[in-house]
Scaffold this motif. Structure first.
Motif, short mmCIF file in Angstrom:
data_model
loop_
_atom_site.label_atom_id
_atom_site.label_comp_id
_atom_site.label_asym_id
_atom_site.label_seq_id
_atom_site.Cartn_x
_atom_site.Cartn_y
_atom_site.Cartn_z
N ASP A 144 0.80 -1.22 0.00
CA ASP A 144 0.00 0.00 0.00
C ASP A 144 0.84 1.28 0.00
O ASP A 144 0.28 2.38 -0.03
N ILE A 200 2.52 2.67 2.38
CA ILE A 200 2.37 3.46 3.60
C ILE A 200 3.73 3.59 4.28
O ILE A 200 4.51 2.63 4.33
N ARG A 244 -4.74 4.85 6.34
CA ARG A 244 -5.04 5.68 5.16
C ARG A 244 -6.20 6.66 5.35
O ARG A 244 -6.32 7.61 4.58
#
Length: 387
Positions: A184, A186, A210
């Protein structure tokens, strides 16, 4: 055996399960016609089942790149059907229709596969319809059931006895953090924090990492225990909890409900002309009522799921207070709330903390048996205030 990559990359922190499933894909003698995936929320039961389905249809055992893998994971493969209950239960009519389809020969893949994401929501009639299919399966049909446990409250013993059990555990924080960072994108600090406070729920970790609103909702919930100083706060907190759950459910449903209503309007002949339009419009009212019923049931489920997430966070807080009071050397559920936890532990007795924890768990149980959310939440918050 397929590598840990490919379709298995989504199955986080379950190396033993991946090895078992990949082995069954590679060795036909290890296959069986019915599987039951169990594990706590967020452990990845349906993710593992979906990956298994993709691997079974894939020519190379789950490469993750071919058309079969992509269509299964996207939910568009003609020989893989996934039942994800949008309402409170899976009806007998829905299950009967699915069983009939499952009895057909595969059209393009090697198997006809049915994935039931929440088998614990089967009605008694639906469970009986499924049982007959599981008892007398066709040669190329596979049923993949997912449920919190193999307890009779979740899956009838008659069905459980005909399934191969695949128990999943809670993914460890490092594994969750690693997949958030790698898949993702992140940042490492946020991924590590989300992995620590998500309770082992991969999807929850992703939302917290998120979604600013998800983080704000969590903060509001965890501020409740030390903010209840009178009955005024009790009723205000109930309004906030229920209102937040309703707003979250509305956000999820809004665009989808509108799209479904528009699609139905077009299907029923809105704006059209011709011989068939009048008869189609006569049936529109019944179709609209059925759509409204399904959307209402879905909204109720979404609201209760949102409220349950808040209750799980609350239960984790009281659990942390209790372990702090008793000096237990166990990882905290909410390590970022250590200050509040110590403050509460210095004020509440172990008995009062346990009563509060039991009140949260009782509220969850009440919601499961369809007690009005406001009644259940206000009763819980009264005990949280009194201790």
């Amino acid at each position: 055996m397929a590598s840990v990559g490919g379709v298995w990359a989504e199955v986080v922190g379950q190396d033993r399960v991946v090895a078992e499933l990949a082995g069954a894909v590679a060795d036909p003698t290890a296959m069986t016609h019915a599987w039951l995936f169990t594990g706590p929320p967020g452990s990845g039961r349906s993710v593992a089942a979906r990956a298994f389905a993709a691997a079974l249809q894939c020519p190379t055992g789950g490469c993750g790149q071919c058309q079969s893998c992509h269509t299964v994971l996207a939910g568009t493969h003609p020989d893989v059907r996934e039942v994800v209950p949008e309402g409170l239960s899976i009806s007998v009519s829905e299950m009967r229709a699915l069983v009939q389809i499952a009895a057909r020969r595969p059209s393009s893949g090697g198997w006809q596969i049915v994935v039931i994401a929440d088998a614990d929501r089967l009605t008694e009639g639906a469970a009986n319809a499924l049982l007959k299919a599981v008892e007398e399966p066709t040669a190329r049909t596979v049923f993949l059931l997912c449920a919190p446990s193999d307890h009779p409250d979740d899956v009838p013993v008659t069905i459980r006895s005909r399934c191969r059990l695949v128990p999943l555990g809670t993914p460890p924080p490092p594994a969750i953090a690693a997949v958030l960072a790698a898949r993702d994108g992140i940042d490492e600090e946020t991924a590590s924090w989300a992995a620590l406070v998500c309770g082992g729920h991969v999807g929850r970790a992703r939302r917290l990492a998120r979604d600013t609103e998800a983080r704000m909702r969590r903060e509001q919930v965890l501020a409740l225990p030390l903010s209840l100083r009178g009955f005024g706060e009790v009723f205000s907190a109930a309004d906030d909890l229920i209102g937040s759950a309703e707003a979250e459910a509305a956000d999820v449903a809004g665009s989808r409900d509108a799209a479904e209503r528009e699609a139905l309007s077009v299907a029923m002949g809105s704006g059209g002309t011709g011989k068939g339009v009048a008869s189609a419009q006569r049936g529109a009212k019944a179709a609209e009522r059925e759509l409204e019923r399904r959307q209402k049931s879905r909204a109720t489920r979404s609201q209760r799921d949102a409220l349950d997430r808040a209750l799980v966070d609350l239960a984790g807080f009281y659990r942390d207070v209790l372990t702090t009071t008793l000096g237990a050397s166990v990882p905290a559920t909410h390590p970022d709330r250590a200050g509040d936890t110590r403050r509460a532990a210095s004020t509440w007795s172990p008995e009062s903390t346990l009563r509060r924890l039991e009140a949260v768990l009782s509220c969850r149980e009440a919601l499961e048996v369809n007690v009005k959310p406001r009644i259940a939440v206000e009763a819980m918050l009264t005990i949280l205030y009194r201790g």
